[in-house]
Design an enzyme around this catalytic site. Structure first.
Site, PDB file in Angstrom:
ATOM      1  N   ASP A 270       9.169   2.381   1.615  1.00 54.40           N
ATOM      2  CA  ASP A 270       8.035   3.158   2.099  1.00 54.40           C
ATOM      3  C   ASP A 270       7.920   2.871   3.597  1.00 54.40           C
ATOM      4  O   ASP A 270       7.445   1.805   3.997  1.00 54.40           O
ATOM      5  CB  ASP A 270       6.772   2.739   1.340  1.00 54.40           C
ATOM      6  CG  ASP A 270       5.525   3.464   1.836  1.00 54.40           C
ATOM      7  OD1 ASP A 270       5.572   4.056   2.934  1.00 54.40           O
ATOM      8  OD2 ASP A 270       4.504   3.422   1.123  1.00 54.40           O
TER       9      ASP A 270
ATOM     10  N   LYS B 103       2.885   9.548   8.355  1.00 53.20           N
ATOM     11  CA  LYS B 103       2.027   9.277   9.516  1.00 53.20           C
ATOM     12  C   LYS B 103       2.488   9.864  10.870  1.00 53.20           C
ATOM     13  O   LYS B 103       1.952  10.855  11.306  1.00 53.20           O
ATOM     14  CB  LYS B 103       1.775   7.775   9.617  1.00 53.20           C
ATOM     15  CG  LYS B 103       0.911   7.294   8.436  1.00 53.20           C
ATOM     16  CD  LYS B 103       0.264   5.965   8.692  1.00 53.20           C
ATOM     17  CE  LYS B 103      -0.886   5.732   7.728  1.00 53.20           C
ATOM     18  NZ  LYS B 103      -0.545   5.063   6.485  1.00 53.20           N
TER      19      LYS B 103
ATOM     20  N   PHE C 283       0.855  -1.194   0.000  1.00 54.85           N
ATOM     21  CA  PHE C 283       0.000   0.000   0.000  1.00 54.85           C
ATOM     22  C   PHE C 283       0.887   1.239   0.000  1.00 54.85           C
ATOM     23  O   PHE C 283       1.751   1.380   0.869  1.00 54.85           O
ATOM     24  CB  PHE C 283      -0.939   0.039   1.213  1.00 54.85           C
ATOM     25  CG  PHE C 283      -1.848   1.233   1.180  1.00 54.85           C
ATOM     26  CD1 PHE C 283      -3.010   1.225   0.407  1.00 54.85           C
ATOM     27  CD2 PHE C 283      -1.529   2.390   1.880  1.00 54.85           C
ATOM     28  CE1 PHE C 283      -3.837   2.347   0.348  1.00 54.85           C
ATOM     29  CE2 PHE C 283      -2.356   3.510   1.824  1.00 54.85           C
ATOM     30  CZ  PHE C 283      -3.508   3.485   1.060  1.00 54.85           C
TER      31      PHE C 283
HETATM   32  C1  LIG Z   1      -0.855   5.324   5.065  1.00 51.05           C
HETATM   33  C2  LIG Z   1       0.177   4.910   4.102  1.00 51.05           C
HETATM   34  C3  LIG Z   1       0.452   5.662   2.939  1.00 51.05           C
HETATM   35  C4  LIG Z   1      -0.385   6.852   2.534  1.00 51.05           C
HETATM   36  O1  LIG Z   1      -0.279   7.905   3.424  1.00 51.05           O
HETATM   37  P1  LIG Z   1      -1.320   9.134   3.307  1.00 51.05           P
HETATM   38  O2  LIG Z   1      -0.774  10.118   4.311  1.00 51.05           O
HETATM   39  O3  LIG Z   1      -2.671   8.604   3.644  1.00 51.05           O
HETATM   40  O4  LIG Z   1      -1.242   9.640   1.920  1.00 51.05           O
HETATM   41  C5  LIG Z   1       1.504   5.259   2.145  1.00 51.05           C
HETATM   42  N1  LIG Z   1       2.249   4.178   2.457  1.00 51.05           N
HETATM   43  C6  LIG Z   1       2.003   3.435   3.548  1.00 51.05           C
HETATM   44  C7  LIG Z   1       2.881   2.272   3.849  1.00 51.05           C
HETATM   45  C8  LIG Z   1       0.953   3.762   4.406  1.00 51.05           C
HETATM   46  O5  LIG Z   1       0.685   2.991   5.469  1.00 51.05           O
END
Ligand SMILES: *Cc1c(COP(=O)(O)O)cnc(C)c1O
Length: 395
Positions: A223, A252, A138
Site C-alpha cells: 500500500d 493521495k 492503515f
Molecule cells: C490515506 C490512506 C488510505 C486511504 O485513502 P483514501 O483516499 O482516504 O481512501 C489507504 N492507505 C494508506 C496507506 C493511506 O495513507
C-alpha cells in the site's frame, strides 16, 4: 463567508465524522495556504500527502482546465486517451505491467484485495483467500479496508467485518512466518506506515517478507497510497528497499488534489482480472487522468523527487537538532519528506501552537508529529517551519 459562518453552516449540514480544527482554508499557492480570515500558513500537511507539487500547480491547473473544456467524463465502455497515457507513464516508471484506475486509496486497496483473492483462487485453489496485514497499519475506510487495517479503533461498531484477514506485529519476521496458514494468499503492508505513526519497515524485514512470499507462493501487496509517488525521495517507496511487490496501490498525490487512485500489478497477476471482474464509473475518467498525467510528468521530469530526497535530509537533520534541545522529542523517523517526531506525550497542543504561529502539521497515533510538506518545499520554508516548531515546543 468568514470562518464563523463556515463552521456554523458546516455543523448544521455536514455529517460530523471529522474532528475538525476551528479554521477554514480558502486558498493555496505552493507551500502556502490562507484561511478565511486571510491568515497565512506554511502547509506541512499538504492535504495529507496529496498536494505534492504544492497547491494549484500551474501545469496541473492548465491540464484540468484544458481537459474540462474538451471532455470531462466518458464511460470506461470506451477507450480513454489520457488514461492510457497515464497508465503507460506509471508502468514505465515502476515494476508493474498493468494499471486499474479508481478514485481513492481505499478503493485501490479494495481492488488489490479482490485481485489477490481472484488470482489465488484461480491459480492455487478455492481455499486461498486470507490476507495477512500489519498491526498499526492503515488501508482506508471501506469495510474490507478497515478490516485490512490492523487497528481496532477503526473497526469498532462496524461488525460483522468481512472474514479472511489476520494481523501480525510490524517489523517482526518470525510472527509473519508463523501466521502463514493453509488459507493465506497474500501479505499486504505499507513500506512506511503513515497513520499508524510514521513507522518505516526495516530493510531486512521487507526483504525477509518478500522471501517468505516467494517460498510460500503468496502475493506481496504494498500500500503506497501515502508513502509512494516521490514522498520518500524515490518515486516508489519499495525502491528504497530493493524489494518488488506483485501488486501495489496509489492514490493521495497521484492527482495533486484531483481525486484518483490506482492499483498496479505484474502481468502474471493482472491477467486474473477479466472483463466484468471489477469496474469503476469514474475510475480513470478523462479529467482525473489528465490531472494525474500532468502531475506525474512534473514529478518525474522536473526534479521534484530529487528535491524531496534533499529537503527530506535537510528537514530530518534540523528536527534532529531540535531533538537535542527538547527532551520532549524522543525520536525522529521516516524517509524523504515523510517524517515523524515521536513525543514523550500527546502532540495535540504542539500542533495547536504551531497553527497559531502559522505552521500546519498534524499528529498521528496521539504522540507522533507528522511532517508531509509539498515535495517542492524549499530550504527557507523548512527553516521557517522549524523555527515555529522550536517555539511551539517551548510552550
Ligand atoms: C490515506 C490512506 C488510505 C486511504 O485513502 P483514501 O483516499 O482516504 O481512501 C489507504 N492507505 C494508506 C496507506 C493511506 O495513507
Amino acid at each position: 463567508m468568514k470562518t464563523k459562518e463556515i463552521i456554523e453552516t458546516g455543523s448544521k449540514y455536514v455529517m460530523n465524522t471529522y474532528g475538525r480544527l476551528p479554521m477554514a482554508l480558502v486558498e493555496g499557492k505552493g507551500v502556502k495556504v490562507w484561511d478565511a480570515e486571510g491568515k497565512e500558513y506554511l502547509d506541512f500537511v499538504a492535504g495529507l500527502a496529496v498536494n505534492s507539487l504544492g497547491h494549484s500547480h500551474p501545469r496541473v491547473v492548465k491540464a484540468i482546465w484544458r481537459q474540462a473544456n474538451t471532455l470531462m467524463h466518458v464511460s470506461n465502455l470506451y477507450h480513454i486517451e489520457p488514461q492510457v497515457e497515464l497508465a503507460k507513464l506509471l508502468v514505465e516508471n515502476s515494476c508493474a505491467d498493468k494499471v486499474f484506475f479508481c478514485n481513492s486509496g481505499a478503493e485501490a486497496n479494495e481492488a488489490a484485495i479482490k485481485l489477490a483473492r481472484k488470482h489465488a483462487k484461480m491459480k492455487l485453489g478455492q481455499d486461498k483467500f486470507e490476507i495477512i496485514t500489519a498491526k498499526q497499519s492503515f488501508h482506508g475506510r471501506t469495510l474490507a479496508a478497515i478490516t485490512a487495517t490492523g487497528q481496532p479503533k477503526y473497526q469498532q461498531g462496524f461488525e460483522p467485518l468481512p472474514p479472511g484477514f489476520k494481523y501480525v506485529p510490524f517489523n517482526d519476521l518470525e510472527a509473519l512466518e508463523k501466521a502463514v496458514g493453509p488459507n493465506t494468499c497474500a501479505v499486504m503492508l505499507e513500506p512506511i506506515q503513515g497513520e499508524g505513526g510514521v513507522n518505516p519497515a526495516g530493510r531486512e524485514y521487507l526483504k525477509g517478507v518478500a522471501q517468505i512470499c516467494k517460498d510460500k507462493n503468496l502475493l506481496l501487496i504494498f500500500d503506497e497510497v501515502q508513502c509512494g509517488l516521490g514522498r520518500t525521495g524515490k518515486f516508489l517507496a519499495y525502491q528504497l528497499y530493493g524489494v518488488e511487490p506483485d501488486i501495489f496501490t496509489l492514490a493521495k498525490a497521484l492527482g495533486n488534489g484531483f481525486p484518483i487512485g490506482a492499483m498496479l500489478a505484474k502481468d502474471e497477476v493482472a491477467h486474473s482480472f477479466q472483463p466484468g471482474d471489477h469496474a469503476s464509473t469514474f475510475g480513470g475518467n478523462p479529467l482525473a487522468a489528465a490531472a494525474a498525467l500532468a502531475t506525474m510528468q512534473v514529478m518525474l521530469h522536473e526534479g521534484v523527487i530529487e528535491n524531496a530526497a534533499q529537503m527530506g535530509e535537510y528537514l530530518k537533520n534540523k528536527l534532529g537538532q531540535l531533538a537535542e534541545r527538547h527532551s520532549k522529542i524522543k525520536e525522529i523517523r521516516g524517509a524523504g519528506l515523510m517524517l515523524g517526531a515521536e513525543l514523550s506525550g500527546p502532540g495535540a497542543e504542539v500542533v495547536n501552537r504551531c497553527r497559531e504561529k502559522g505552521l500546519l502539521i498534524n499528529c498521528v497515533n496521539n504522540t507522533v508529529l507528522r511532517f508531509l510538506p509539498p515535495l517542492t518545499v524549499t530550504q527557507r520554508e523548512i527553516d521557517t517551519a522549524v523555527d515555529i516548531l522550536d517555539k511551539a515546543l517551548e510552550g
